[in-house]
Scaffold this motif. Structure first.
Motif, PDB file in Angstrom:
ATOM      1  N   GLY A  69     -45.949   8.944 -29.111  1.00  0.00           N
ATOM      2  CA  GLY A  69     -44.733   9.028 -29.001  1.00  0.00           C
ATOM      3  C   GLY A  69     -43.710   7.996 -29.566  1.00  0.00           C
ATOM      4  O   GLY A  69     -43.074   7.982 -29.516  1.00  0.00           O
ATOM      5  N   GLY A  70     -44.658   6.730 -30.290  1.00  0.00           N
ATOM      6  CA  GLY A  70     -43.447   5.765 -31.164  1.00  0.00           C
ATOM      7  C   GLY A  70     -44.019   4.460 -29.976  1.00  0.00           C
ATOM      8  O   GLY A  70     -43.507   3.316 -29.993  1.00  0.00           O
ATOM      9  N   GLU A 321     -40.364   2.136 -20.938  1.00  0.00           N
ATOM     10  CA  GLU A 321     -38.930   2.575 -21.641  1.00  0.00           C
ATOM     11  C   GLU A 321     -37.657   2.813 -20.716  1.00  0.00           C
ATOM     12  O   GLU A 321     -36.425   2.055 -22.228  1.00  0.00           O
ATOM     13  N   GLN A 322     -37.132   3.208 -19.705  1.00  0.00           N
ATOM     14  CA  GLN A 322     -35.800   3.040 -18.797  1.00  0.00           C
ATOM     15  C   GLN A 322     -35.377   2.047 -18.818  1.00  0.00           C
ATOM     16  O   GLN A 322     -34.138   1.670 -19.272  1.00  0.00           O
ATOM     17  N   GLY A 349     -47.078  14.393 -22.640  1.00  0.00           N
ATOM     18  CA  GLY A 349     -47.333  14.266 -23.540  1.00  0.00           C
ATOM     19  C   GLY A 349     -45.769  13.768 -24.716  1.00  0.00           C
ATOM     20  O   GLY A 349     -45.014  14.147 -25.734  1.00  0.00           O
ATOM     21  N   ASP A 350     -44.811  13.771 -23.615  1.00  0.00           N
ATOM     22  CA  ASP A 350     -43.415  13.807 -24.066  1.00  0.00           C
ATOM     23  C   ASP A 350     -42.919  12.586 -24.248  1.00  0.00           C
ATOM     24  O   ASP A 350     -41.657  12.641 -24.416  1.00  0.00           O
ATOM     25  N   PHE A 351     -43.698  11.958 -24.689  1.00  0.00           N
ATOM     26  CA  PHE A 351     -43.685   9.996 -24.826  1.00  0.00           C
ATOM     27  C   PHE A 351     -42.028  10.360 -26.043  1.00  0.00           C
ATOM     28  O   PHE A 351     -41.264   9.213 -25.854  1.00  0.00           O
ATOM     29  N   GLY A 352     -41.932  10.595 -26.773  1.00  0.00           N
ATOM     30  CA  GLY A 352     -41.042  10.509 -27.545  1.00  0.00           C
ATOM     31  C   GLY A 352     -39.790  10.906 -27.479  1.00  0.00           C
ATOM     32  O   GLY A 352     -38.782  10.819 -27.689  1.00  0.00           O
ATOM     33  N   ARG A 353     -39.984  12.065 -26.407  1.00  0.00           N
ATOM     34  CA  ARG A 353     -38.365  12.510 -25.791  1.00  0.00           C
ATOM     35  C   ARG A 353     -38.268  11.756 -24.878  1.00  0.00           C
ATOM     36  O   ARG A 353     -37.166  11.885 -24.443  1.00  0.00           O
ATOM     37  N   VAL A 354     -39.032  11.019 -24.421  1.00  0.00           N
ATOM     38  CA  VAL A 354     -38.658  10.072 -23.647  1.00  0.00           C
ATOM     39  C   VAL A 354     -37.670   8.885 -24.154  1.00  0.00           C
ATOM     40  O   VAL A 354     -36.819   8.454 -24.137  1.00  0.00           O
ATOM     41  N   ASP A 359     -32.552   6.068 -25.474  1.00  0.00           N
ATOM     42  CA  ASP A 359     -31.530   5.687 -26.686  1.00  0.00           C
ATOM     43  C   ASP A 359     -30.018   5.923 -26.572  1.00  0.00           C
ATOM     44  O   ASP A 359     -29.489   5.982 -26.880  1.00  0.00           O
ATOM     45  N   ALA A 360     -30.065   7.457 -26.092  1.00  0.00           N
ATOM     46  CA  ALA A 360     -29.185   8.318 -26.298  1.00  0.00           C
ATOM     47  C   ALA A 360     -28.363   8.178 -24.265  1.00  0.00           C
ATOM     48  O   ALA A 360     -27.795   8.265 -24.461  1.00  0.00           O
TER      49      ALA A 360
END
Length: 412
Positions: A69-70, A321-322, A349-354, A359-360
């Protein structure tokens, strides 16, 4: 034990500015391609190796999913997984290796003895620890330093399990016992759950016995359990360390109902388990659980608590991340908020969404493979429990007890 110089460097990094990390300190989140270090301390050998090995695979998968997810603010997560042998002293020694490698947080310990030994060390070093399986009630207050709690877990406290076991013993719908014997594995997990049951039971406790699972014979232990003719036995153990004493009971002349602690109704059930009850963590499988199992084609049936290990590492990564910082204090302050609340739902598996939501400027609410994983202020979930019973070789579910039952102290 571990490097004092490493601890000193860590303290200086934390002090560099509230939670901020200066260049060259642990877990810089500049997005410059640095590696963020995490760890795991699990029993990879010995009697609990099957649980630890599955936990290891889950931690590895969580790290892989974060990196796919980056990474944390664009930085790869690297995880070091070490063997505790389910031994507290070994766990502390291995923890020193993690400290020297510069970890921000780690998954572990598995057994409560290990977590009780690790929690004050991690808190002193301001490193986040999240256990996938340690349930001792004492851990609800463990790991506090400088106004933060550095110990969390993705399983509930045994204070809740004790309420369920007491309900099975006392309730007319189940055993309805006037007297009960407590039989517990001889470690902090067994002692903690026995203490909690003493507070919760209405039935008279006529024996309180500890046992060593490595003993060559359990005949004397069984005799001690039944010396005052209890109506029931409330048995605390862990998967892989219960069969010897249960087989000794089967060979004895005694015949009363038993209620077992969570995690011992897996695999093939011996015929003498018929009529046994269990206070089991709710086995309702979420979509996230099946998604995780799909990613692990080499594991058909995850062992007890293994999916909790995935959630432990993924939650810490979400918190970092947050927070914008891969530091123990940042994770400690943020992990409760990313585990629940009204943020946008993210899952396995949603780390890209996290990353996108962060970022938003949006909050996230992680829904895990083991359940919702909504952490309390003690950084532990209030999970649902099932009362189960073995009936002719099969396990039947009798009652689901949800968070309101535990919030009421077992009165609902």
């Amino acid at each position: 034990m571990y490097s004092d110089s490493r601890r000193g460097v860590l303290k200086k990094c934390i002090a560099a500015g509230s939670l901020g990390l200066s260049s060259g300190c642990l877990g810089s989140l500049s997005g410059s391609g640095d590696t963020v270090q995490f760890g795991a301390l699990l029993p990879l050998s010995g009697a609990l190796a099957p649980l630890g090995q599955h936990g290891k695979r889950m931690v590895e998968q969580a790290a892989s999913d974060v990196n796919a997810g980056g990474g944390i603010r664009g930085n790869d997560l690297e995880v070091t997984i070490l063997d505790t042998e389910a031994n507290a002293e070994t766990a502390v020694e291995q923890y020193g290796t993690l400290v020297d490698r510069g970890v921000t947080g780690f998954v572990g310990g598995l057994v409560s003895d290990a977590s009780l030994a690790l929690a004050p060390e991690a808190a002193s070093d301001e490193i986040m620890e999240v256990s996938p399986a340690s349930t001792a009630p004492q851990l609800s207050t463990a790991g506090r330093a400088n106004g933060r709690k550095y110990f969390g877990r993705t399983v509930p406290s045994d204070g809740t399990q004790a309420l369920v076991m007491a309900k099975v013993v006392d309730d007319p719908l189940y055993i309805d016992a006037d007297s009960v014997a407590l039989l517990s594995i001889d470690n902090s997990f067994g002692a903690g759950l026995a203490d909690a049951q003493r507070e919760a039971l209405d039935a008279e406790i006529v024996a309180d016995v500890r046992y060593d699972p490595s003993s060559g014979s359990f005949d004397d232990t069984i005799a001690d359990v039944f010396q005052n003719d209890p109506d029931a036995v409330s048995f605390t153990s862990v998967s892989g360390q219960e069969r010897g004493i249960l087989e000794a009971y089967n060979q004895s002349e005694y015949d009363v109902p038993w209620v077992l602690s969570a995690g011992m109704f897996g695999g093939d059930l011996p015929s003498y388990y018929n009529g046994f009850y269990s206070a089991s963590l709710s086995s309702a499988r979420t979509q996230a659980y099946f998604e995780l199992v799909r990613r692990l084609s080499d594991i058909d049936q995850p062992r007890a608590y293994s999916v909790n290990a995935y959630d432990a590492l993924f939650l810490m990564a979400c918190a970092a991340e947050q927070a914008g910082e891969a530091s123990g204090p940042a994770i400690a302050e943020t992990i409760q908020s990313v585990s629940g609340g009204s943020g946008h739902t993210v899952s396995v598996g949603d780390f890209g969404r996290v990353r996108s939501l962060t970022d938003a400027g949006r909050a996230v609410n992680y829904q895990g493979a083991s359940g919702s994983v909504d952490l309390t202020s003690n950084l532990e979930p209030l999970s649902s429990y099932l009362i189960e019973r073995v009936n002719n070789g099969s396990v039947e579910s009798l009652e689901l007890l949800q968070s309101r039952f535990f919030k009421s102290g077992g009165n609902q």
